[in-house]
Enzyme design. Sequence first.
Site, PDB file in Angstrom:
ATOM      1  N   ASP A  23     -16.495 -29.293 -20.220  1.00 11.66           N
ATOM      2  CA  ASP A  23     -16.247 -30.843 -20.878  1.00 11.66           C
ATOM      3  C   ASP A  23     -17.300 -32.472 -20.280  1.00 11.66           C
ATOM      4  O   ASP A  23     -18.133 -30.986 -19.491  1.00 11.66           O
ATOM      5  CB  ASP A  23     -14.742 -32.243 -20.648  1.00 11.66           C
TER       6      ASP A  23
ATOM      7  N   GLU B 289     -12.035 -31.412 -16.558  1.00  9.59           N
ATOM      8  CA  GLU B 289     -12.491 -31.419 -15.318  1.00  9.59           C
ATOM      9  C   GLU B 289     -12.713 -33.093 -14.995  1.00  9.59           C
ATOM     10  O   GLU B 289     -12.508 -33.136 -13.606  1.00  9.59           O
ATOM     11  CB  GLU B 289     -13.520 -30.574 -15.037  1.00  9.59           C
TER      12      GLU B 289
END
Length: 390
Positions: A84, A141
Amino acid sequence: MPVINRVADLQPDIVAWRRDLHAHPELMYEVHRTAAFVADRLREFGCDEVVTGIGRTGVVGVIKGRKPADGSEVRTIALRADMDALPITEANDLPYASQTPGLMHACGHDGHTAMLLGAARYLAETRNFAGDAVVIFQPAEEGGAGAAAMIADGLMERFAIDQVYGMHNGPGLPVGCFALRQGPIMASTDSIDIKINGVGGHAARPHKCVDSVLVGAQLVTALQSIVSRSVDPLESAVLSICEFHAGNARNVIPASAELKGTVRTLTADVRDLAEQRVREVVAGVATMTGATIDLVYDRGYPVLVNHAAQTEAASRVARAIAGDGNVHDMPPLMGAEDFAYMLEARPGAFIFVGNGDSAGLHHPAYNFNDDAIVYGTSYWIKLVETTLAA
Protein backbone atom coordinates in the site's frame (compact mmCIF):
# COMPACT_ATOMS: atom_id res chain seq x y z
CA MET A 1 29.13 -14.08 -1.66
CA PRO A 2 28.18 -10.82 -3.41
CA VAL A 3 24.86 -10.14 -5.11
CA ILE A 4 23.57 -12.94 -7.30
CA ASN A 5 24.49 -12.55 -10.98
CA ARG A 6 21.07 -13.67 -12.16
CA VAL A 7 19.48 -10.96 -10.00
CA ALA A 8 21.62 -8.34 -11.71
CA ASP A 9 20.31 -9.70 -15.02
CA LEU A 10 16.74 -9.43 -13.72
CA GLN A 11 17.17 -5.90 -12.38
CA PRO A 12 15.74 -4.11 -15.47
CA ASP A 13 12.53 -6.14 -15.14
CA ILE A 14 12.33 -5.54 -11.40
CA VAL A 15 12.90 -1.81 -11.92
CA ALA A 16 10.12 -1.75 -14.52
CA TRP A 17 7.72 -3.47 -12.12
CA ARG A 18 8.67 -1.06 -9.34
CA ARG A 19 8.12 2.01 -11.48
CA ASP A 20 4.79 0.73 -12.76
CA LEU A 21 3.66 0.24 -9.17
CA HIS A 22 5.00 3.66 -8.23
CA ALA A 23 2.93 5.30 -10.94
CA HIS A 24 -0.26 3.59 -9.71
CA PRO A 25 -0.37 3.90 -5.90
CA GLU A 26 -3.30 2.51 -3.92
CA LEU A 27 -4.29 2.91 -0.28
CA MET A 28 -4.83 0.50 2.57
CA TYR A 29 -6.96 -2.50 1.54
CA GLU A 30 -7.95 -0.94 -1.81
CA VAL A 31 -4.84 -2.31 -3.54
CA HIS A 32 -6.82 -4.11 -6.23
CA ARG A 33 -4.63 -3.21 -9.22
CA THR A 34 -1.44 -3.89 -7.28
CA ALA A 35 -2.69 -7.26 -6.01
CA ALA A 36 -3.75 -8.29 -9.52
CA PHE A 37 -0.36 -7.21 -10.88
CA VAL A 38 1.40 -9.31 -8.24
CA ALA A 39 -0.82 -12.36 -8.76
CA ASP A 40 -0.34 -12.21 -12.53
CA ARG A 41 3.44 -12.11 -12.17
CA LEU A 42 3.48 -15.02 -9.70
CA ARG A 43 1.43 -17.14 -12.10
CA GLU A 44 3.77 -16.22 -14.95
CA PHE A 45 6.74 -17.31 -12.85
CA GLY A 46 5.19 -20.75 -12.34
CA CYS A 47 4.53 -20.63 -8.63
CA ASP A 48 2.97 -23.86 -7.41
CA GLU A 49 0.10 -22.01 -5.76
CA VAL A 50 -1.15 -18.43 -5.99
CA VAL A 51 -3.88 -17.40 -3.56
CA THR A 52 -5.62 -14.01 -3.55
CA GLY A 53 -7.99 -12.43 -1.06
CA ILE A 54 -6.06 -13.34 2.10
CA GLY A 55 -6.70 -10.50 4.53
CA ARG A 56 -9.15 -9.00 2.02
CA THR A 57 -6.64 -8.10 -0.72
CA GLY A 58 -3.43 -9.91 0.22
CA VAL A 59 -1.68 -12.26 -2.19
CA VAL A 60 0.31 -15.38 -1.32
CA GLY A 61 2.52 -17.46 -3.58
CA VAL A 62 4.00 -20.88 -2.79
CA ILE A 63 7.21 -22.14 -4.41
CA LYS A 64 8.28 -25.70 -3.70
CA GLY A 65 11.95 -26.63 -3.63
CA ARG A 66 13.32 -29.45 -5.77
CA LYS A 67 15.69 -30.88 -3.15
CA PRO A 68 14.66 -33.79 -0.92
CA ALA A 69 13.74 -32.98 2.68
CA ASP A 70 16.41 -33.70 5.27
CA GLY A 71 14.24 -33.89 8.38
CA SER A 72 14.85 -30.30 9.40
CA GLU A 73 12.30 -28.72 11.71
CA VAL A 74 12.02 -25.74 9.37
CA ARG A 75 10.22 -26.79 6.20
CA THR A 76 8.52 -23.54 5.23
CA ILE A 77 9.74 -19.97 5.48
CA ALA A 78 7.75 -16.92 4.47
CA LEU A 79 8.96 -13.60 3.06
CA ARG A 80 6.69 -10.58 3.35
CA ALA A 81 6.37 -7.35 1.37
CA ASP A 82 3.79 -4.58 1.81
CA MET A 83 1.86 -3.14 -1.14
CA ASP A 84 0.00 0.00 0.00
CA ALA A 85 0.86 3.66 -0.57
CA LEU A 86 0.14 6.86 1.37
CA PRO A 87 -2.28 9.81 1.06
CA ILE A 88 0.54 12.22 0.12
CA THR A 89 0.90 14.38 -3.00
CA GLU A 90 4.15 13.50 -4.74
CA ALA A 91 6.72 16.28 -5.16
CA ASN A 92 9.01 14.40 -7.56
CA ASP A 93 9.26 15.25 -11.26
CA LEU A 94 9.72 11.70 -12.50
CA PRO A 95 8.56 9.99 -15.70
CA TYR A 96 6.93 7.35 -13.47
CA ALA A 97 5.57 9.75 -10.84
CA SER A 98 2.20 9.01 -9.29
CA GLN A 99 -0.68 9.29 -11.72
CA THR A 100 -3.21 9.37 -8.88
CA PRO A 101 -3.69 12.83 -7.34
CA GLY A 102 -3.08 12.89 -3.60
CA LEU A 103 -1.52 9.41 -3.43
CA MET A 104 2.08 8.25 -3.67
CA HIS A 105 4.47 5.50 -2.70
CA ALA A 106 6.24 7.60 -0.07
CA CYS A 107 7.46 4.65 2.01
CA GLY A 108 8.98 2.40 -0.64
CA HIS A 109 6.39 -0.34 -0.64
CA ASP A 110 6.66 -0.32 -4.44
CA GLY A 111 10.30 -1.31 -4.03
CA HIS A 112 9.51 -3.92 -1.38
CA THR A 113 6.92 -5.53 -3.64
CA ALA A 114 9.18 -5.47 -6.70
CA MET A 115 12.15 -6.99 -4.85
CA LEU A 116 10.03 -9.84 -3.53
CA LEU A 117 8.62 -10.43 -7.01
CA GLY A 118 12.19 -10.63 -8.29
CA ALA A 119 13.07 -13.16 -5.61
CA ALA A 120 9.95 -15.20 -6.43
CA ARG A 121 10.89 -15.31 -10.11
CA TYR A 122 14.40 -16.56 -9.32
CA LEU A 123 13.24 -19.09 -6.73
CA ALA A 124 10.61 -20.47 -9.13
CA GLU A 125 13.27 -20.84 -11.83
CA THR A 126 15.94 -22.54 -9.70
CA ARG A 127 14.13 -24.19 -6.75
CA ASN A 128 17.52 -24.80 -5.16
CA PHE A 129 16.14 -25.52 -1.71
CA ALA A 130 14.25 -28.17 0.25
CA GLY A 131 10.80 -27.23 1.52
CA ASP A 132 8.44 -24.39 0.65
CA ALA A 133 9.11 -20.70 0.14
CA VAL A 134 5.99 -18.62 0.75
CA VAL A 135 5.93 -15.06 -0.59
CA ILE A 136 3.43 -12.78 1.16
CA PHE A 137 2.20 -9.53 -0.39
CA GLN A 138 0.32 -7.63 2.28
CA PRO A 139 -2.16 -4.74 2.07
CA ALA A 140 -2.76 -1.98 4.61
CA GLU A 141 0.54 -1.73 6.47
CA GLU A 142 0.07 2.03 6.75
CA GLY A 143 -2.32 2.04 9.67
CA GLY A 144 -4.72 -0.69 8.59
CA ALA A 145 -3.10 -3.70 10.31
CA GLY A 146 -3.11 -5.75 7.13
CA ALA A 147 -0.70 -8.23 8.71
CA ALA A 148 -3.21 -8.96 11.47
CA ALA A 149 -5.97 -9.36 8.87
CA MET A 150 -3.94 -11.91 6.92
CA ILE A 151 -3.13 -13.82 10.10
CA ALA A 152 -6.80 -13.81 11.09
CA ASP A 153 -7.54 -15.34 7.67
CA GLY A 154 -5.38 -18.32 8.60
CA LEU A 155 -2.16 -17.26 6.83
CA MET A 156 0.26 -19.08 9.12
CA GLU A 157 -1.73 -22.31 9.44
CA ARG A 158 -2.94 -22.57 5.85
CA PHE A 159 0.59 -22.38 4.45
CA ALA A 160 2.27 -24.22 7.37
CA ILE A 161 4.70 -21.35 7.93
CA ASP A 162 7.55 -22.10 10.36
CA GLN A 163 9.45 -18.81 10.12
CA VAL A 164 8.66 -15.39 8.66
CA TYR A 165 10.91 -12.54 7.57
CA GLY A 166 10.36 -8.90 6.63
CA MET A 167 12.39 -6.11 5.04
CA HIS A 168 12.17 -2.31 4.80
CA ASN A 169 14.27 0.23 3.00
CA GLY A 170 16.26 2.66 5.11
CA PRO A 171 16.88 6.25 3.92
CA GLY A 172 20.27 7.41 5.19
CA LEU A 173 21.65 3.86 5.22
CA PRO A 174 24.08 3.54 2.29
CA VAL A 175 23.05 1.43 -0.66
CA GLY A 176 24.64 -2.00 -0.29
CA CYS A 177 24.29 -1.97 3.49
CA PHE A 178 21.89 -3.72 5.85
CA ALA A 179 20.91 -2.97 9.45
CA LEU A 180 19.09 -5.01 12.09
CA ARG A 181 19.13 -5.91 15.74
CA GLN A 182 17.96 -8.69 18.03
CA GLY A 183 15.00 -7.92 20.29
CA PRO A 184 12.80 -4.81 20.06
CA ILE A 185 13.59 -3.01 16.81
CA MET A 186 10.43 -0.91 16.26
CA ALA A 187 7.94 0.53 18.72
CA SER A 188 4.34 -0.15 19.56
CA THR A 189 2.00 2.64 18.54
CA ASP A 190 -1.12 3.60 20.50
CA SER A 191 -3.49 6.50 19.90
CA ILE A 192 -5.02 9.01 22.31
CA ASP A 193 -8.30 10.79 21.51
CA ILE A 194 -9.48 13.28 24.14
CA LYS A 195 -12.74 15.24 24.13
CA ILE A 196 -13.00 18.03 26.69
CA ASN A 197 -16.43 19.35 27.62
CA GLY A 198 -16.41 22.53 29.67
CA VAL A 199 -18.66 25.58 29.89
CA GLY A 200 -18.33 28.21 27.19
CA GLY A 201 -18.95 31.91 27.46
CA HIS A 202 -17.69 35.43 26.90
CA ALA A 203 -13.93 35.90 27.02
CA ALA A 204 -14.45 38.80 29.43
CA ARG A 205 -16.22 36.55 31.97
CA PRO A 206 -13.90 33.53 32.39
CA HIS A 207 -15.04 33.01 35.98
CA LYS A 208 -18.41 31.92 34.60
CA CYS A 209 -16.83 29.33 32.33
CA VAL A 210 -14.89 26.09 32.40
CA ASP A 211 -12.32 26.98 29.77
CA SER A 212 -11.71 23.98 27.52
CA VAL A 213 -8.59 25.61 26.06
CA LEU A 214 -7.01 26.02 29.48
CA VAL A 215 -7.97 22.46 30.39
CA GLY A 216 -6.43 21.21 27.16
CA ALA A 217 -3.24 23.17 27.77
CA GLN A 218 -2.97 21.71 31.27
CA LEU A 219 -3.48 18.24 29.82
CA VAL A 220 -0.75 18.70 27.22
CA THR A 221 1.71 19.79 29.89
CA ALA A 222 0.69 17.13 32.41
CA LEU A 223 0.83 14.31 29.87
CA GLN A 224 4.42 15.23 29.00
CA SER A 225 5.41 14.48 32.59
CA ILE A 226 4.64 10.79 32.03
CA VAL A 227 7.75 10.16 29.94
CA SER A 228 9.97 12.48 31.96
CA ARG A 229 8.81 11.44 35.44
CA SER A 230 7.01 8.07 35.29
CA VAL A 231 9.10 6.08 32.80
CA ASP A 232 12.49 4.72 33.83
CA PRO A 233 15.13 6.96 32.19
CA LEU A 234 16.83 3.83 30.84
CA GLU A 235 13.66 2.82 29.00
CA SER A 236 12.22 4.43 25.85
CA ALA A 237 8.86 6.09 25.36
CA VAL A 238 7.36 8.86 23.26
CA LEU A 239 4.12 10.69 23.97
CA SER A 240 3.18 13.39 21.49
CA ILE A 241 -0.03 15.41 21.35
CA CYS A 242 -0.21 16.45 17.70
CA GLU A 243 -3.71 17.90 17.33
CA PHE A 244 -5.48 20.53 19.44
CA HIS A 245 -8.80 21.84 18.10
CA ALA A 246 -10.89 24.43 19.95
CA GLY A 247 -12.86 27.59 19.32
CA ASN A 248 -13.51 29.79 16.30
CA ALA A 249 -13.63 33.34 17.70
CA ARG A 250 -11.07 35.41 19.64
CA ASN A 251 -13.59 36.64 22.24
CA VAL A 252 -15.48 33.39 22.94
CA ILE A 253 -14.28 30.80 25.41
CA PRO A 254 -15.11 27.51 23.68
CA ALA A 255 -17.17 24.92 25.49
CA SER A 256 -15.26 22.00 24.00
CA ALA A 257 -11.85 21.01 22.73
CA GLU A 258 -10.31 17.93 21.15
CA LEU A 259 -6.79 16.60 21.51
CA LYS A 260 -5.21 13.74 19.58
CA GLY A 261 -1.83 12.11 19.99
CA THR A 262 0.31 9.02 19.94
CA VAL A 263 2.21 6.89 22.46
CA ARG A 264 5.18 4.72 21.42
CA THR A 265 7.08 2.26 23.59
CA LEU A 266 9.52 -0.63 23.21
CA THR A 267 8.37 -3.01 25.95
CA ALA A 268 5.05 -4.37 27.15
CA ASP A 269 5.65 -3.12 30.69
CA VAL A 270 6.30 0.46 29.61
CA ARG A 271 3.30 0.28 27.30
CA ASP A 272 1.07 -0.74 30.20
CA LEU A 273 2.55 1.96 32.43
CA ALA A 274 2.03 4.67 29.81
CA GLU A 275 -1.64 3.77 29.36
CA GLN A 276 -2.22 3.65 33.10
CA ARG A 277 -0.61 7.07 33.65
CA VAL A 278 -2.47 8.68 30.72
CA ARG A 279 -5.75 7.55 32.25
CA GLU A 280 -4.73 8.81 35.69
CA VAL A 281 -3.57 12.18 34.39
CA VAL A 282 -6.77 12.73 32.40
CA ALA A 283 -8.91 11.84 35.41
CA GLY A 284 -6.85 14.13 37.65
CA VAL A 285 -7.12 17.13 35.35
CA ALA A 286 -10.87 16.58 35.03
CA THR A 287 -11.24 16.60 38.82
CA MET A 288 -9.04 19.66 39.20
CA THR A 289 -10.77 21.76 36.54
CA GLY A 290 -14.36 20.60 36.72
CA ALA A 291 -14.41 19.67 33.06
CA THR A 292 -15.79 16.42 31.72
CA ILE A 293 -13.04 14.66 29.78
CA ASP A 294 -13.65 11.62 27.60
CA LEU A 295 -10.59 9.56 26.73
CA VAL A 296 -10.32 6.88 24.06
CA TYR A 297 -7.01 5.04 24.37
CA ASP A 298 -6.63 2.67 21.44
CA ARG A 299 -3.81 0.14 21.25
CA GLY A 300 -2.37 -0.19 17.76
CA TYR A 301 0.59 -2.13 16.43
CA PRO A 302 2.60 -4.05 19.05
CA VAL A 303 6.36 -3.82 19.55
CA LEU A 304 8.25 -5.44 16.69
CA VAL A 305 10.61 -7.94 18.32
CA ASN A 306 13.25 -9.81 16.32
CA HIS A 307 13.85 -13.39 17.48
CA ALA A 308 17.43 -14.22 18.44
CA ALA A 309 18.23 -17.26 16.26
CA GLN A 310 16.47 -15.86 13.19
CA THR A 311 18.17 -12.47 13.59
CA GLU A 312 21.56 -14.17 13.65
CA ALA A 313 20.64 -16.19 10.56
CA ALA A 314 19.45 -13.05 8.74
CA SER A 315 22.65 -11.26 9.71
CA ARG A 316 24.81 -14.07 8.33
CA VAL A 317 22.98 -13.98 5.00
CA ALA A 318 23.24 -10.18 4.81
CA ARG A 319 26.97 -10.31 5.58
CA ALA A 320 27.48 -12.92 2.87
CA ILE A 321 25.90 -10.55 0.34
CA ALA A 322 27.15 -7.16 1.52
CA GLY A 323 30.31 -7.96 3.49
CA ASP A 324 30.88 -7.88 7.24
CA GLY A 325 31.48 -4.14 7.34
CA ASN A 326 28.20 -3.34 5.62
CA VAL A 327 25.83 -5.03 8.08
CA HIS A 328 25.17 -2.82 11.08
CA ASP A 329 23.72 -3.41 14.55
CA MET A 330 21.17 -0.61 14.72
CA PRO A 331 19.42 1.08 17.65
CA PRO A 332 15.65 0.57 17.91
CA LEU A 333 13.34 2.97 16.11
CA MET A 334 10.27 4.60 17.62
CA GLY A 335 8.35 4.21 14.38
CA ALA A 336 5.95 1.27 14.10
CA GLU A 337 5.41 -1.62 11.66
CA ASP A 338 2.60 -4.14 11.58
CA PHE A 339 5.03 -6.92 10.70
CA ALA A 340 5.13 -7.08 14.51
CA TYR A 341 1.95 -9.18 14.36
CA MET A 342 3.67 -11.75 12.17
CA LEU A 343 6.61 -11.98 14.57
CA GLU A 344 4.15 -12.56 17.40
CA ALA A 345 2.73 -15.48 15.41
CA ARG A 346 6.00 -17.06 14.21
CA PRO A 347 9.74 -16.65 14.83
CA GLY A 348 11.58 -14.49 12.36
CA ALA A 349 13.41 -11.21 11.83
CA PHE A 350 13.00 -7.79 10.24
CA ILE A 351 15.90 -6.12 8.42
CA PHE A 352 16.59 -2.74 6.80
CA VAL A 353 18.27 -2.41 3.39
CA GLY A 354 20.04 0.83 2.49
CA ASN A 355 18.20 3.38 0.37
CA GLY A 356 21.09 5.84 0.26
CA ASP A 357 20.88 9.59 0.66
CA SER A 358 17.18 9.91 -0.14
CA ALA A 359 14.36 11.95 1.33
CA GLY A 360 12.90 10.40 4.45
CA LEU A 361 10.02 7.98 4.62
CA HIS A 362 6.57 9.59 4.28
CA HIS A 363 8.12 12.69 2.67
CA PRO A 364 6.60 13.97 -0.61
CA ALA A 365 10.06 13.94 -2.23
CA TYR A 366 10.86 10.36 -1.20
CA ASN A 367 11.67 7.80 -3.89
CA PHE A 368 12.83 4.21 -3.59
CA ASN A 369 16.39 3.80 -4.82
CA ASP A 370 16.48 1.25 -7.63
CA ASP A 371 20.18 0.59 -6.93
CA ALA A 372 19.06 -1.18 -3.73
CA ILE A 373 17.12 -3.81 -5.69
CA VAL A 374 19.98 -6.24 -6.28
CA TYR A 375 20.85 -6.30 -2.58
CA GLY A 376 17.33 -6.77 -1.26
CA THR A 377 16.42 -9.37 -3.86
CA SER A 378 19.65 -11.31 -3.34
CA TYR A 379 19.05 -11.27 0.42
CA TRP A 380 15.61 -12.84 0.00
CA ILE A 381 16.93 -15.57 -2.27
CA LYS A 382 19.91 -16.54 -0.13
CA LEU A 383 17.75 -16.46 3.00
CA VAL A 384 15.52 -19.15 1.47
CA GLU A 385 18.38 -21.22 0.07
CA THR A 386 20.34 -21.05 3.33
CA THR A 387 17.43 -21.70 5.68
CA LEU A 388 16.01 -24.52 3.55
CA ALA A 389 19.30 -26.07 2.51
CA ALA A 390 19.06 -29.84 2.10
